[in-house]
Design an enzyme around this catalytic site. Structure first.
Site, PDB file in Angstrom:
ATOM      1  N   CYS A  60       0.843  -1.189   0.000  1.00  0.00           N
ATOM      2  CA  CYS A  60       0.000   0.000   0.000  1.00  0.00           C
ATOM      3  C   CYS A  60       0.883   1.245   0.000  1.00  0.00           C
ATOM      4  CB  CYS A  60      -0.920   0.004   1.218  1.00  0.00           C
ATOM      5  SG  CYS A  60      -2.017   1.446   1.279  1.00  0.00           S
ATOM      6  N   CYS A  64       0.289   5.094   6.761  1.00  0.00           N
ATOM      7  CA  CYS A  64      -0.392   4.965   8.053  1.00  0.00           C
ATOM      8  C   CYS A  64       0.566   4.323   9.062  1.00  0.00           C
ATOM      9  CB  CYS A  64      -1.651   4.114   7.907  1.00  0.00           C
ATOM     10  SG  CYS A  64      -2.791   4.718   6.625  1.00  0.00           S
ATOM     11  N   CYS A  67       0.103   0.602  10.304  1.00  0.00           N
ATOM     12  CA  CYS A  67      -0.265  -0.472   9.363  1.00  0.00           C
ATOM     13  C   CYS A  67       0.932  -1.270   8.875  1.00  0.00           C
ATOM     14  CB  CYS A  67      -1.012   0.129   8.180  1.00  0.00           C
ATOM     15  SG  CYS A  67      -1.689  -1.146   7.080  1.00  0.00           S
ATOM     16  N   CYS A 104     -16.788 -10.007   4.815  1.00  0.00           N
ATOM     17  CA  CYS A 104     -16.097  -8.729   4.671  1.00  0.00           C
ATOM     18  C   CYS A 104     -14.767  -8.933   3.950  1.00  0.00           C
ATOM     19  CB  CYS A 104     -15.843  -8.119   6.040  1.00  0.00           C
ATOM     20  SG  CYS A 104     -17.306  -8.039   7.086  1.00  0.00           S
ATOM     21  N   CYS A 135     -19.480  -6.643   2.863  1.00  0.00           N
ATOM     22  CA  CYS A 135     -18.844  -5.405   3.287  1.00  0.00           C
ATOM     23  C   CYS A 135     -17.442  -5.392   2.710  1.00  0.00           C
ATOM     24  CB  CYS A 135     -18.794  -5.328   4.810  1.00  0.00           C
ATOM     25  SG  CYS A 135     -18.006  -3.820   5.437  1.00  0.00           S
ATOM     26  N   CYS A 195     -19.583   1.851   7.975  1.00  0.00           N
ATOM     27  CA  CYS A 195     -18.860   1.291   9.110  1.00  0.00           C
ATOM     28  C   CYS A 195     -17.646   2.182   9.294  1.00  0.00           C
ATOM     29  CB  CYS A 195     -18.463  -0.142   8.811  1.00  0.00           C
ATOM     30  SG  CYS A 195     -17.351  -0.873  10.024  1.00  0.00           S
ATOM     31  N   ARG A 267     -18.343  -2.140  17.834  1.00  0.00           N
ATOM     32  CA  ARG A 267     -17.612  -3.387  17.598  1.00  0.00           C
ATOM     33  C   ARG A 267     -16.243  -3.401  18.253  1.00  0.00           C
ATOM     34  NH1 ARG A 267     -15.843  -4.841  13.368  1.00  0.00           N
ATOM     35  NH2 ARG A 267     -16.137  -7.011  13.862  1.00  0.00           N
TER      36      ARG A 267
END
Length: 345
Positions: A60, A64, A67, A104, A135, A195, A267
């Site tokens: 990616c 971040c 991550c 998901c 999702c 979400c 969650r």
């Protein structure tokens, strides 16, 4: 504490000070209030469950700080191309056989190309045909891409705010906070359910946590699902080695989320494998009513399924069940006498 404090009230005008005052309450008072609000809107002994598959891993371009999939960090995550559609559908069938009602999918992209989206659309359509809810989390979306996913039968889109606007630049520099808000707006505009939540334990202050919750609660519509993540420290990421968050502070944020977003599912997401049974029980008492079920969350460990079942048995909790009959893309209808579970990120 008056009975009115247990009444679920949907507001979109919260101030940081309002929410910080909730977080600052004595712990027992805060949990008592959150449990009262929770009972007014949900069965307190039923928990949503979800299943998650990484359909494209690593490489990616974002930075971040938490991550393991960022190409900018020196982690040991192996890069994997986008999975073939049939492999994803096979995984969905297996998840359905193990009781999952929503599947998901996560892909490590800054934003999907239209070509990549073609494959994801095929995945969504195939899983939709299995009678399961869907999702995805794919990064930033344009308005036309959100419409394509909705038309394919997607139910939910996950896009977290991660932290407060004030602390955000300490964690991520390759995507702005407004970029995240714009994607959430594209999702809402086409009628997809949202979400969106955040990550705790990245070095932020309590005021930052209040500010993040304010951003979520003051959206035009509360997210249907609000994941509260505990930082999973991965060696090689910039946030590795941060001081661990006080577990009671995590519970406080769960309770505050329940109070200010009383109709959302709150969650327990990443970091649950590092939580004791006692901490999870406090989170359920504070109003958490959704978990990931399975051994992995994308590239990090999750609580083991057997442990979850044992914990639920000890606490007298049950997994919610869903009527998976579908009548149109993007819709899932609850029938009289049946409970409805949202499998979200």
């Amino acid at each position: 504490m008056s009975s009115s404090e247990f009444t679920p009230i949907v507001r979109h005008d919260w101030s940081i000070e309002d929410i910080q005052a909730i977080l600052d309450q004595p712990f027992n008072d805060l949990l008592f209030r959150a449990q009262g609000v929770h009972r007014a809107g949900f069965d307190p002994n039923r928990i949503q469950v979800s299943s998650l598959l990484s359909i494209k891993t690593g490489a990616c371009p974002e930075d971040c700080g938490y991550c393991s999939q960022s190409a900018k960090h020196g982690t040991e995550v192996e890069r994997e191309r986008l999975m073939p559609v049939e492999d994803v559908l096979a995984a969905a069938r297996t998840a359905r056989e193990h009781g999952a009602t929503r599947f998901c999918m996560g892909a490590a992209w800054r934003n999907p190309s239209d070509k990549n989206l073609d494959q994801v659309v095929s995945m969504v359509e195939g899983i939709h045909a299995l009678g399961m809810e869907t999702c995805v989390t794919l990064g930033m979306l344009t308005a036309p891409q959100a419409r394509r996913l909705k038309d394919a039968g997607l139910d939910y889109y996950n896009h977290n705010l991660d932290t407060s606007p004030e602390y955000y630049g300490q964690v991520i520099t390759t995507r702005t906070y407004q970029d995240r808000l714009d994607t959430l707006e594209h999702i809402r505009a086409v009628g997809l359910k949202t979400c969106s939540g955040g990550i705790l334990g990245m070095g932020e202050s309590r005021r930052d946590r209040a500010s993040m919750l304010r951003q979520l609660a003051n959206l035009p519509a509360h997210p249907e699902s609000v994941p509260i993540n505990l930082l999973v420290q991965v060696e090689g990421t910039p946030l590795f080695g941060r001081e661990a968050l006080d577990p009671f502070e995590f519970v406080r944020v769960v309770a505050a989320a329940r109070i200010i977003m009383p109709k959302s599912h709150v969650r327990l997401s990443a970091g649950r494998s590092e939580m004791s049974d006692e901490l999870q029980a406090l989170c359920f008492l504070a109003g958490a009513n959704s978990i990931f079920y399975g051994e992995r969350l994308l590239t990090t460990p999750n609580a083991e399924s057997d442990r979850d079942r044992q914990l639920f048995a000890r606490l007298g909790l049950e997994f919610e069940e869903v009527q998976a009959e579908r009548t149109e893309p993007g819709a899932c209808h609850k029938h009289e006498g049946e409970s409805h579970v949202h499998m979200t990120l």
